[in-house]
Write an enzyme that holds these catalytic residues in place. Structure first.
Site, PDB file in Angstrom:
ATOM      1  N   ILE A 110      13.525  18.480 -78.376  1.00  0.00           N
ATOM      2  CA  ILE A 110      13.045  17.393 -79.036  1.00  0.00           C
ATOM      3  C   ILE A 110      13.709  17.052 -80.203  1.00  0.00           C
ATOM      4  CG2 ILE A 110      11.317  18.735 -80.016  1.00  0.00           C
ATOM      5  CD1 ILE A 110       9.283  16.287 -79.786  1.00  0.00           C
ATOM      6  N   CYS A 111      13.764  15.892 -80.759  1.00  0.00           N
ATOM      7  CA  CYS A 111      14.298  15.513 -82.170  1.00  0.00           C
ATOM      8  C   CYS A 111      15.979  15.790 -82.213  1.00  0.00           C
ATOM      9  CB  CYS A 111      13.510  16.309 -83.439  1.00  0.00           C
ATOM     10  SG  CYS A 111      13.833  15.767 -84.737  1.00  0.00           S
ATOM     11  N   ALA A 112      16.394  16.463 -82.991  1.00  0.00           N
ATOM     12  CA  ALA A 112      17.734  16.773 -83.081  1.00  0.00           C
ATOM     13  C   ALA A 112      18.305  17.668 -82.061  1.00  0.00           C
ATOM     14  CB  ALA A 112      18.146  17.356 -84.848  1.00  0.00           C
TER      15      ALA A 112
END
Length: 396
Positions: A110-112
């Site tokens: 998730i995210c970066a």
């Protein structure tokens, strides 16, 4: 008569490292454990105690190096900066995930972490994937970037950021256990997939704080980890000075679903300080009952109320800390549905966040992010609340 053996628990690995995003780690840990998974929180560094983003300290279950020989049903990578880079640079983790993927295992980020870890290892080549808007340009040409909260493509699951962590975690539950399990978990948590927040305010007053807001968050064994960590993460993003204080004998707290949070101080040390601009009590059972029985905490809350300074609670803490100590007298409040009958006035319990003068309450883990943003709006104004919500990806 012989009984059939219990089905083997699903095994999940979730590595953390310096710079890991607290919300993106704590929500999958909590939700997957609610579903019945055996989640191993592994430190990708050389010590079990890991300080992740915003000063949150988590005690891992194992070192990642000791997990290399184990077999997992799912590996989940939280994001964060520089957490995602640190995970992507771990040769040990890359080897574990690569072998897992080659065997057809389910893996997620998730995210970066989708671009900076999975994609950097080539494990999203040929897949559709998503990530934090600031990092999707880091995907190589072999990855098809998709602008949506969560993408499931084959054995790879990706998500965008903090505000979509619950949706991401529930997608993982669906992959492991099916939709029925998702419904069992999401409904009592009051999970809402739409972005944005709202609060019901009665008897509106302006909250005052001089300079940087000073916030006390007391913790006890058995508190709801999502509620506590979302509040710490969000309020520290807004530059509040959040003191996480343990009411137990030591600073390490074991939360309701096994997350081991290391507080900043023992409550007695915090109590010696000047009045706080805000005291917030997280819920979760049996933690809320323990907090409600802490005379030192109750004294601080009563002192706060007498000084007309803001205080609040979420979930079970409203019913088990504020209500029985007379801290809701003449106030409207909300709590989780199962405890609404414990409030003298439960007329506002359908609302997700309620503000009555200097008292702010909310219902459950699924409303914790809305609660945090509402707190920031009352303390620091609507513009700061909007900046926080945008940073969390909480505005549509």
């Amino acid at each position: 008569m012989e009984t059939s053996p219990s089905p083997k628990k699903k095994q999940v690995l979730l590595p953390i490292v310096a710079g890991t995003e607290p919300i993106e780690a704590s929500i999958p840990i909590d939700i997957l454990r609610r579903a019945g998974a055996d989640v191993t929180v592994a430190s990708a560094g050389d010590a079990l105690l890991v300080e992740i983003m915003y000063g949150v300290k988590i005690m891992a279950d194992e070192l990642l190096a000791d997990c290399a020989a184990a077999s997992y049903d799912l590996i989940v990578l939280p994001g964060g900066v520089p957490g995602a880079v640190n995970l992507g640079g771990s040769a040990t983790l890359e080897s574990i995930v690569r072998k897992h993927a080659e065997k057809g295992g389910l893996y997620a980020a998730i995210c970066a972490a989708p671009p900076l870890a999975l994609a950097s290892w080539g494990l999203l080549n040929g897949h559709k994937a998503t990530g934090h808007p600031w990092f999707v340009e880091k995907f190589p040409p072999e990855v098809t970037a998709v602008d949506t909260n969560v993408v499931v493509d084959g054995n790879a699951v990706t998500g965008t950021g903090p505000a979509t962590s619950m949706e991401f975690a529930l997608a993982l539950v669906e992959q492991l256990y099916g939709k029925e399990k998702v419904e069992q978990i999401a409904k009592p948590m009051l999970v809402r997939y739409e972005c944005g927040y709202s609060m019901k305010e009665v008897n509106s007053v302006e909250w005052h704080c001089s300079g940087t807001p000073k916030v006390l968050l007391p913790l006890a064994n058995g508190i709801e980890e999502m509620e506590a960590i979302i509040l710490v993460d969000a309020l520290r993003r807004a530059k509040a000075d959040v003191v996480v204080a343990s009411i137990e004998d030591g600073v390490e707290i074991t939360a309701r679903y096994g997350t081991r949070i290391v507080a900043d101080v023992i409550l007695g040390e915090a109590a010696d300080r000047a009045l706080f601009d805000l005291i917030i009590v997280p819920g979760g059972m049996p933690g809320a009952k323990t907090l409600g029985g802490c005379e030192q905490l109750v004294a601080l809350l009563k002192k706060q109320a007498e000084a007309n300074r803001p205080y609040g609670a979420i979930g079970a803490a409203t019913a088990h800390v504020l209500e029985p100590r007379g801290l809701l007298k003449g106030r409207k409040a909300t709590t989780c549905a199962s405890m609404a009958g414990l409030l003298t006035d439960g007329s506002e319990c359908e609302n997700r966040v309620v503000v009555d003068g200097n008292v702010i309450t909310s219902r459950s883990p699924g409303t914790a992010m809305e609660y945090a943003v509402a707190v920031v709006e009352k303390m620091l104004g609507r513009d700061e609340a909007r900046r926080l919500a945008e940073g969390l990806l909480f505005l549509g």
